[in-house]
Scaffold this motif. Structure first.
Motif, PDB file in Angstrom:
ATOM      1  N   SER A   1       0.815  -1.218   0.000  1.00  9.93           N
ATOM      2  CA  SER A   1       0.000   0.000   0.000  1.00  9.93           C
ATOM      3  C   SER A   1       0.847   1.265   0.000  1.00  9.93           C
ATOM      4  CB  SER A   1      -0.918   0.012   1.219  1.00  9.93           C
ATOM      5  OG  SER A   1      -0.150   0.083   2.415  1.00  9.93           O
ATOM      6  N   GLY A   2       2.108   1.149   0.358  1.00 10.21           N
ATOM      7  CA  GLY A   2       2.956   2.335   0.480  1.00 10.21           C
ATOM      8  C   GLY A   2       3.016   2.883   1.888  1.00 10.21           C
ATOM      9  N   SER A   3       2.395   2.194   2.848  1.00 11.59           N
ATOM     10  CA  SER A   3       2.452   2.627   4.249  1.00 11.59           C
ATOM     11  C   SER A   3       3.827   2.296   4.810  1.00 11.59           C
ATOM     12  CB  SER A   3       1.357   1.933   5.058  1.00 11.59           C
ATOM     13  OG  SER A   3       0.079   2.242   4.546  1.00 11.59           O
ATOM     14  N   ARG A   4       4.413   3.257   5.526  1.00 20.33           N
ATOM     15  CA  ARG A   4       5.777   3.071   6.018  1.00 20.33           C
ATOM     16  C   ARG A   4       5.969   3.724   7.388  1.00 20.33           C
ATOM     17  NH1 ARG A   4       6.465   3.910   0.497  1.00 20.33           N
ATOM     18  NH2 ARG A   4       7.650   2.258  -0.561  1.00 20.33           N
ATOM     19  N   LEU A   5       6.943   3.190   8.110  1.00 20.16           N
ATOM     20  CA  LEU A   5       7.457   3.819   9.319  1.00 20.16           C
ATOM     21  C   LEU A   5       8.823   4.393   8.989  1.00 20.16           C
ATOM     22  CD1 LEU A   5       7.798   4.469  12.343  1.00 20.16           C
ATOM     23  CD2 LEU A   5       8.538   2.095  12.679  1.00 20.16           C
ATOM     24  N   SER A   6       8.973   5.713   9.120  1.00 16.96           N
ATOM     25  CA  SER A   6      10.237   6.386   8.823  1.00 16.96           C
ATOM     26  C   SER A   6      10.942   6.742  10.120  1.00 16.96           C
ATOM     27  CB  SER A   6       9.992   7.651   7.996  1.00 16.96           C
ATOM     28  OG  SER A   6       9.400   7.334   6.754  1.00 16.96           O
TER      29      SER A   6
END
Length: 762
Positions: A402-407
């Motif tokens: 989905s493109g969800s990320r933790l940066s």
């Protein structure tokens, strides 16, 4: 770190202290009333106007809101001794030009109570709007939060709530306007540290100290220790301690009283039989309190101050007598409560005051931030990094890609990003372990190595969760209305195993962390030297510096030494802080009995290093190593305020430091106080000499260098030869030649023995 909890815990382990409330002739008459008097007209002062700009509430730029149903938060406190009569929120907001009128609006909440709605009408999109909104004073509490929630739409039929064109920016010039009234407080020591320091007040601490003009250095030391205590409480706010003699201030203040040295306004105060603390009402202002530190002599003042710094939770009533303060276990280096421990991994739960700080929610949740303060001499050169075991939970996205990320960011610099998947996998690296499902929320567990070059004395780690929406067709958005994310408190970061080693002098370490003095949190290895007849400004600088050290360590400097003698016996094996002005420092050079760093009145002289020069010496200062000629000599005759901070190796003990704070005149010492509390100026402080002229800061690296700390022998050699690759290559080649010759000789002898043995057998 949890500063207050740390201090209380250490106090319980280290001290034997008792306090008793007393009654009698010494107790000032007080009305028996609740701690905060009823809100009647005769207990409230006139209305006071006050403004809290967003720029003073932690925002150095505009406050952005991105996406529909996203929020921005503004926090501030309400003082214990004040009642808010009226309040209003005045803010400038610029909405996106893509927002539709009427269906787009901004909701404003005070402590989760809706205060009003700002509708966006045609013609306002893309333009700055000035809004003034009343805030209901009934909903104010000790700690207050204003929440801006943006409801945005770009299409009438359907709209993606995460559309990049849905945004609003709130100017940092916005402010909260308060009309407050002072209320009368009961004189009760259980209120401490309020009202002298109120944790609900996010502004800079300004606490006057008062004593009679018959003070001695022991009494001034007591004031310095108390300043470090309030500095530790102030944390990031900053603190200053105006010093006056025999002058009654018009605000909350601390007054030092001994039997032989009483301020003029307390000349008739009865003598005491021991160290005491007492809170009284200001004689002319019923809304102001005075904290009296009382003793028979200066030794009693120090006992009373130590009891106040370490036993605040024991006090009740208007007066307390300090029976005993004993240090059972001495402090050890680098154990400051504000500094990260380097003996074990540290859990994230230890870095926050409440676990709720590790959780965020919303369509575009704000970052989770952790503050890390490290000893500035932590040696991380050529290390593989700082290991961090990271565990986190989050609302699962609809698809893995989905493109969800933790940066992950450190000091606003991007480090690494982890993909958020429906299976809970924290990333594609083999270092990442697949987590388990927990209560419908996915769990990630990663081991991250933080690049060592990102680590300084003060650091900020930000975990930013970004949830992407999936749009099917033109209208259907398959993202839930609110997302949740949690960094598990059991996550750890590990600084253990790193030695302590640093090149000195290093005024950046002094400006940011009070190093090397704060190496011992109680300043037990620090000596502060003031002139024999110190000016009020020099003593006030001493108090402000002590407050700064307390803020750096989170612990009061109980064992600092204050003197006006350059006595080698007392200065041996100590780090020295010298404070003075030109007229009081008469000697340009020093001998074994006295050290004076002098700047001639009206003439400022400093040696500047030439290009590619790194080690030179400042004239008039004895330094270890060889002296080198200065490339430039600058001599300036100038008026106006001028001050300087210099650092060099102590002439009394190797690997100990001497830091001098000096000014051309007493009033100019305030330049140092102001600069050390200004983050913008501290950023430009480095080297061995820092000069301050009005609003200008200049740093220079002059004089000989020395190193403090210990390294393993192999690492020590490699570190010091790393800047000389040609020399290293030459030594390596020489070593190869030596080894080759050695092996050649050994093999030649072996061959000769074999030949001789063969001849004998033949």
């Amino acid at each position: 770190m949890k500063i207050k909890q740390k201090i209380q815990t250490m106090s319980a382990l280290m001290l034997g202290l008792s306090a008793s409330a007393l009654a009698g002739a010494q107790t000032a008459p007080e009305v028996t009333e609740p701690l905060r008097a009823p809100l009647a007209s005769d207990t409230l002062s006139a209305v006071i106007q006050r403004e809290l700009p967003f720029s003073q509430l932690g925002f150095q730029g505009s406050v952005g809101i991105q996406g529909s149903e996203a929020s921005a938060y503004i926090g501030f406190g309400s003082r214990l001794d004040e009642v808010i009569a009226q309040a209003s929120l005045n803010f400038d907001v610029t909405p996106s030009p893509a927002l539709l009128a009427l269906v787009s609006h901004i909701k404003i909440y005070l402590n989760n109570e809706l205060m009003g709605v700002v509708a966006i009408t045609d013609g306002q999109q893309g333009k700055k709007m000035n809004i003034s909104m009343p805030l209901d004073p009934r909903y104010f509490s000790n700690y207050n939060q204003i929440r801006f929630e943006l409801i945005g739409n770009t299409h009438k039929t359907c709209s993606n709530p995460n559309d990049a064109s849905i945004w609003a920016e709130i100017s940092q010039s916005s402010h909260v306007a308060l009309q407050v009234q002072k209320t009368q407080l009961q004189s009760d020591l259980s209120l401490l540290p309020a009202p002298f320091f109120d944790p609900r007040d996010f502004g800079r601490v300004n606490l006057p100290f008062v004593m009679g003009d018959g003070y001695d250095l022991a009494a001034m030391k007591a004031a310095g220790v108390l300043a470090s205590h309030f500095g530790a409480l102030s944390q990031w706010r900053g603190a200053q301690f105006p010093l006056s003699f025999d002058h009654l201030p018009e605000r909350h203040a601390v007054v030092f009283v001994t039997n032989e040295n009483k301020p003029d306004f307390l000349r008739d105060f009865p003598d005491t039989d021991g160290p005491r603390l007492q809170m009284i009402t200001h004689p002319t202002n019923p809304y102001v309190k005075l904290l009296l530190v009382i003793g028979r002599d200066s030794a009693d003042l120090n006992t009373a101050v130590q009891g106040l710094a370490l036993g605040t939770q024991l006090f009740t009533g208007p007066m307390a007598k300090i029976n005993a303060v004993k240090q059972i276990k001495p402090r050890v280096p680098y154990d400051a409560p504000n500094w990260i421990e380097t003996s074990r991994p540290i859990a994230f739960s230890e870095l926050v005051e409440q676990r709720s700080q590790l959780q965020v929610e919303g369509r575009t949740p704000p970052p989770i931030r952790l503050n890390l303060n490290l000893a500035p001499d932590l040696f991380t050169w050529q290390s593989r990094g700082i290991p961090m075991d990271l565990s986190y939970r989050y609302s699962p996205p609809m698809t893995d890609n989905s493109g969800s990320r933790l940066s992950l960011k450190i000091n606003d610099e991007f480090i690494e990003a982890f993909n958020l998947t429906t299976k809970g996998q924290g990333g594609e690296s083999t270092r990442i372990r697949v987590p388990l499902l927990d209560d419908g929320m996915l769990n990630g567990h990663d081991r991250v190595r933080i690049p060592a070059f990102k680590v300084g004395s003060k650091n900020n780690i930000a975990f930013e969760f970004g949830f992407a929406s999936v749009t099917e067709g033109n209208c259907q958005v398959t993202q839930p209305s609110k997302q949740y994310a949690v960094i598990d408190g059991s996550s750890t970061i590990d600084f253990s195993g790193f030695p302590h080693y640093i090149e000195m002098p290093n005024l950046r370490a002094f400006a940011t962390s009070g190093f090397p003095f704060t190496r011992m949190a109680d300043l037990s290895e620090t000596v502060v030297v003031v002139p024999k007849s110190p000016s009020r400004d020099a003593l006030q600088s001493f108090l402000n510096l002590m407050g700064r050290f307390g803020a750096d360590t989170g612990y009061p400097g109980l064992n600092v030494t204050l003197t006006n003698q350059w006595d080698p016996q007392h200065l041996k094996d100590k780090d020295i802080l010298s404070i003075g002005v030109v007229p009081e420092l008469q000697q340009a050079a020093f001998d074994t009995d006295q050290v004076n760093l002098v700047m001639q009145a009206g003439q400022r002289q400093i040696r500047l290093p030439g290009r590619n020069e790194t080690a030179q010496s400042k004239e008039g200062v004895a330094t270890s190593g060889q002296h080198r000629d200065a490339a430039d000599w600058v001599s300036v005759e100038a008026g106006g305020a001028f001050a300087a901070i210099t650092g060099l190796e102590s002439p009394f003990t190797k690997k100990r430091s001497l830091v001098t704070v000096m000014a051309a005149d007493p009033q100019a010492l305030s330049l140092v106080d102001q600069a050390l509390t200004d983050a913008g100026k501290v950023e430009f402080m480095s080297g061995s000499v820092v000069t301050l002229r009005n609003q200008e800061v200049a740093s220079y690296q002059v004089g000989s260098r020395y190193y403090v700390g210990k390294l393993p022998v192999w690492q020590l050699v490699w570190y010091h030869f790393s800047n000389h690759p040609v020399l290293v290559a030459s030594l390596a080649a020489l070593l190869v030649v030596i080894v080759t010759i050695f092996l050649w000789r050994v093999l030649r002898r072996i061959a000769a023995k074999r030949l001789s043995k063969g001849e004998d057998e033949a």
